[in-house]
Design a protein around this motif. Structure first.
Motif, short mmCIF file in Angstrom:
data_model
loop_
_atom_site.label_atom_id
_atom_site.label_comp_id
_atom_site.label_asym_id
_atom_site.label_seq_id
_atom_site.Cartn_x
_atom_site.Cartn_y
_atom_site.Cartn_z
N GLU A 88 31.20 15.18 0.80
CA GLU A 88 30.77 13.90 0.23
C GLU A 88 30.38 12.93 1.34
O GLU A 88 31.07 12.81 2.34
CB GLU A 88 31.90 13.30 -0.62
N ALA A 89 29.25 12.26 1.14
CA ALA A 89 28.88 11.11 1.97
C ALA A 89 29.55 9.88 1.39
O ALA A 89 29.93 9.86 0.21
CB ALA A 89 27.37 10.94 1.99
N PHE A 90 29.70 8.84 2.19
CA PHE A 90 30.38 7.65 1.69
C PHE A 90 29.81 6.42 2.37
O PHE A 90 29.11 6.49 3.39
CB PHE A 90 31.90 7.75 1.91
N ARG A 91 30.14 5.28 1.78
CA ARG A 91 29.59 4.00 2.23
C ARG A 91 30.56 3.30 3.16
O ARG A 91 31.76 3.21 2.89
CB ARG A 91 29.29 3.13 1.00
N ILE A 114 25.31 4.18 4.60
CA ILE A 114 25.75 5.43 4.00
C ILE A 114 25.89 6.46 5.11
O ILE A 114 24.95 6.69 5.88
CB ILE A 114 24.77 5.92 2.94
N ARG A 115 27.08 7.06 5.21
CA ARG A 115 27.37 8.03 6.26
C ARG A 115 27.50 9.43 5.69
O ARG A 115 28.28 9.66 4.77
CB ARG A 115 28.67 7.67 6.98
N LEU A 116 26.73 10.34 6.25
CA LEU A 116 26.85 11.76 5.93
C LEU A 116 27.12 12.51 7.23
O LEU A 116 26.27 12.54 8.12
CB LEU A 116 25.58 12.29 5.27
N TYR A 117 28.31 13.08 7.34
CA TYR A 117 28.63 13.90 8.50
C TYR A 117 28.12 15.32 8.25
O TYR A 117 28.17 15.83 7.13
CB TYR A 117 30.14 13.90 8.76
N TYR A 118 27.61 15.94 9.31
CA TYR A 118 27.06 17.28 9.16
C TYR A 118 27.35 18.09 10.41
O TYR A 118 27.65 17.55 11.48
CB TYR A 118 25.54 17.20 8.92
N SER A 119 27.30 19.40 10.26
CA SER A 119 27.43 20.27 11.42
C SER A 119 26.17 21.10 11.56
O SER A 119 25.41 21.29 10.60
CB SER A 119 28.65 21.19 11.30
N VAL A 163 29.37 18.78 15.41
CA VAL A 163 29.44 17.91 14.24
C VAL A 163 28.79 16.59 14.59
O VAL A 163 29.10 15.99 15.63
CB VAL A 163 30.89 17.69 13.79
N GLY A 164 27.89 16.12 13.75
CA GLY A 164 27.19 14.86 14.00
C GLY A 164 27.23 13.95 12.79
O GLY A 164 27.81 14.27 11.75
N LEU A 165 26.59 12.80 12.94
CA LEU A 165 26.56 11.78 11.90
C LEU A 165 25.11 11.42 11.58
O LEU A 165 24.32 11.13 12.49
CB LEU A 165 27.31 10.53 12.36
N ALA A 166 24.77 11.44 10.29
CA ALA A 166 23.47 10.98 9.79
C ALA A 166 23.70 9.78 8.88
O ALA A 166 24.67 9.76 8.11
CB ALA A 166 22.77 12.10 9.03
N THR A 167 22.83 8.78 8.97
CA THR A 167 23.05 7.55 8.19
C THR A 167 21.76 7.08 7.51
O THR A 167 20.65 7.37 7.96
CB THR A 167 23.57 6.41 9.08
N TRP A 168 21.97 6.34 6.42
CA TRP A 168 20.91 5.60 5.75
C TRP A 168 21.39 4.17 5.55
O TRP A 168 22.59 3.93 5.34
CB TRP A 168 20.60 6.17 4.36
N GLN A 169 20.48 3.21 5.56
CA GLN A 169 20.82 1.90 5.01
C GLN A 169 21.07 2.07 3.52
O GLN A 169 20.56 2.99 2.88
CB GLN A 169 19.69 0.91 5.25
N LEU A 170 21.85 1.18 2.96
CA LEU A 170 22.30 1.30 1.58
C LEU A 170 21.15 1.63 0.63
O LEU A 170 20.18 0.87 0.52
CB LEU A 170 22.99 0.01 1.15
N ASP A 171 21.27 2.78 -0.05
CA ASP A 171 20.37 3.23 -1.12
C ASP A 171 18.94 3.49 -0.66
O ASP A 171 18.05 3.67 -1.51
CB ASP A 171 20.36 2.22 -2.27
N ARG A 172 18.70 3.57 0.64
CA ARG A 172 17.33 3.73 1.11
C ARG A 172 16.99 5.19 1.37
O ARG A 172 16.57 5.59 2.45
CB ARG A 172 17.07 2.86 2.33
N PHE A 173 17.13 5.99 0.31
CA PHE A 173 16.76 7.40 0.38
C PHE A 173 15.27 7.60 0.08
O PHE A 173 14.60 8.39 0.73
CB PHE A 173 17.56 8.21 -0.64
N VAL A 174 14.79 6.89 -0.93
CA VAL A 174 13.41 7.05 -1.40
C VAL A 174 12.87 5.67 -1.76
O VAL A 174 13.58 4.85 -2.36
CB VAL A 174 13.35 7.97 -2.63
N SER A 175 11.61 5.43 -1.42
CA SER A 175 10.98 4.15 -1.78
C SER A 175 9.76 4.37 -2.65
O SER A 175 9.08 5.40 -2.57
CB SER A 175 10.58 3.37 -0.53
#
Length: 484
Positions: free
Chosen positions: A339-342, A347-352, A375-387
């Motif tokens: 799970e990613a979380f805020r 928004i933080r998504l950890y990945y390997s 293991v790394g960290l990928a991020t988005w600004q809040l809700d900015r997945f698709v515009s």
């Protein structure tokens, strides 16, 4: 339990009566989910891949078996302890580490042996402190089916567990929650009030027995519904296989075999948005196989979305986490946290990831000395997945009929110099509402633009009354809207 009848009868969605107008409440509506879009002339929809943290990899290991790490597990922020916690997979079992900032991880230790792919979350609402943490995992030597892939054969199954501290666990399920075994994800869905698991179940699809992911849910963590298909490869996935292989060609060490070339799913992570569930399916593109040995090919993380966990849309078939250049630590095979979380407005998504393909570990002589696992960290600004985007020439997005709660309209949007967004409140036929002029221009970059209509921002008199929105965009990107 005999699972065969459950898996052989794949049912179409049997939801309730269609809902119109759509009740959006006071929840943010993201444009990765297009069910609210009625018409959009001049508007395009753009995927925004995550940004990778400059300190990546946050955890790094070399090719020796004892130190390899895979984030087939969970990361969470414990508000009670002001502590980030990570459960991840090592070659000797499930590992546990902590961090004060989510970047520098310490106190890594083996917490469980005999568990793999554990999805862990903290349940603050359970009145029993012995059940504070919930765990869904594939447990070798746990209750389940006999797996002859081990010597000697062992029992394996997808089971549930409870824990007072996330470290000491007790088996909870009386029998496996679904058939098969291997990678599994899980979480508690706060919006739907359901416990959710995504198990891997091998399924015949387009001529191959493929890795696919199903969804099963429970209201009480005890009784689980029969698993239903959620992520099964389709023709678009297979059509894109060769392009993904070519992108990763420098790191693959098995020749292509056209008869093997295909796409499968290797895992699923999620993010709980206010109005929908955003999923991060892990794609595995197979280009060939070593004999004996595993299939070779690169991994990739994409996006999917669902409002009910039953119907899934995948509007984009491109990476949500950019692949590193050949030789970089994250150019090979990807996994994500369950799970990613805020954290604040991030928004933080950890990945390997690795710098090699899926099959390299079993090559003759073992992994190459330059193989990296991290293991790394990928991020988005809040809700900015698709515009929803429009160029300087402009575009219009009209919604389906809506009802809302709240008093004001907010846009998560960004405009370029000279760009603007404005909205007209309309009736169900698309005609402007009497007494409500077109809004003042929304300009600039903000997660929370307040929309004002002729000096009025209070929409309370319109709450629970069906209407539509006509949104005009000029050189602008609109990520979400919400009535607050």
């Amino acid at each position: 339990m005999n699972w065969l009848p459950l898996l052989s009868a794949v049912l179409l969605y049997q939801g309730g009566a269609p809902t119109t107008p759509v009740d959006v409440g006071n929840r943010a509506q993201l444009f990765i989910d297009r069910r609210l879009v009625h018409q959009a002339p001049g508007v395009s929809f753009t995927l925004h891949p995550a940004k990778k943290h400059p300190a990546n990899p946050l955890i790094r290991s070399g090719p020796d078996a004892a130190s390899r790490v895979y984030l087939c597990g969970s990361v969470l922020y414990d508000e009670d302890e002001n502590l980030f916690k990570m459960w991840y997979l090592g070659c000797n079992g499930e590992l546990y580490a902590t961090s004060r900032d989510g970047l520098r991880w310490e106190n890594s230790k083996t917490c469980w042996t005999g568990f793999m792919f554990a999805a862990v979350w903290k349940d603050r609402d359970d009145p029993d402190p012995a059940r504070r943490y919930k765990v869904i995992a594939w447990g070798p030597n746990a209750k389940g089916a006999k797996n002859t892939g081990y010597d000697p054969p062992i029992d394996t199954g997808y089971n549930t567990y409870v824990s007072p501290d996330g470290l000491q666990v007790t088996v909870h399920s009386r029998e496996p929650i679904c058939p098969h075994g291997d990678v599994i994800g899980g979480y508690y869905d706060r919006r739907l009030r359901l416990y959710v698991a995504f198990p891997k179940i091998m399924t015949q699809a387009m001529g191959f027995n493929r890795r696919c992911f199903y969804v099963t849910t429970s209201k009480d963590f005890d009784s689980w519904n029969p698993p239903q298909p959620a992520f099964v490869p389709d023709e678009r996935d297979d059509a894109g296989s060769l392009a993904r292989i070519e992108e990763a060609r420098p790191i693959l060490d098995v020749p292509d075999v056209a008869a093997y070339r295909r796409t499968e799913f290797y895992g699923v992570g999620v993010y709980q948005a206010e109005s929908c569930t955003v999923a991060f399916p892990w794609l595995f593109t197979i280009n060939g196989a070593r004999r004996p040995g595993p299939q070779e090919g690169p991994g990739e993380v994409q996006l999917a979305v669902s409002c009910d966990l039953e119907r899934w849309e995948r509007p984009f078939r491109s990476p949500a986490i950019p692949r590193g250049k050949p030789g970089e630590w994250d150019c090979g095979f990807f996994e994500t946290a369950a799970e990613a979380f805020r954290v604040g407005d991030e928004i933080r998504l950890y990945y390997s990831c690795t710098n090699h393909g899926h099959g390299h570990e079993k090559r003759a002589g073992g992994p190459a000395p330059d193989h990296v696992y991290g293991v790394g960290l990928a991020t988005w600004q809040l809700d900015r997945f698709v515009s929803a985007d429009a160029p300087a020439g402009g575009g219009v997005l009209a919604t389906v009929p809506l009802v809302f709660d709240g008093r004001r309209l907010e846009f998560n949007a960004r405009t370029r110099p000279g760009g603007k967004i404005r909205v007209t409140l309309c009736d169900l036929a698309g005609s402007p509402l009497a007494g409500w002029p077109t809004s003042e221009d929304v300009c600039g970059d903000s997660l929370r633009h307040t929309v004002v209509f002729g000096g009025r921002g209070d929409l309370e008199t319109l709450a629970r009354k069906p209407l539509t929105l006509r949104i005009e965009l000029v050189d602008a990107e609109l990520f979400s809207f919400a009535f607050r």
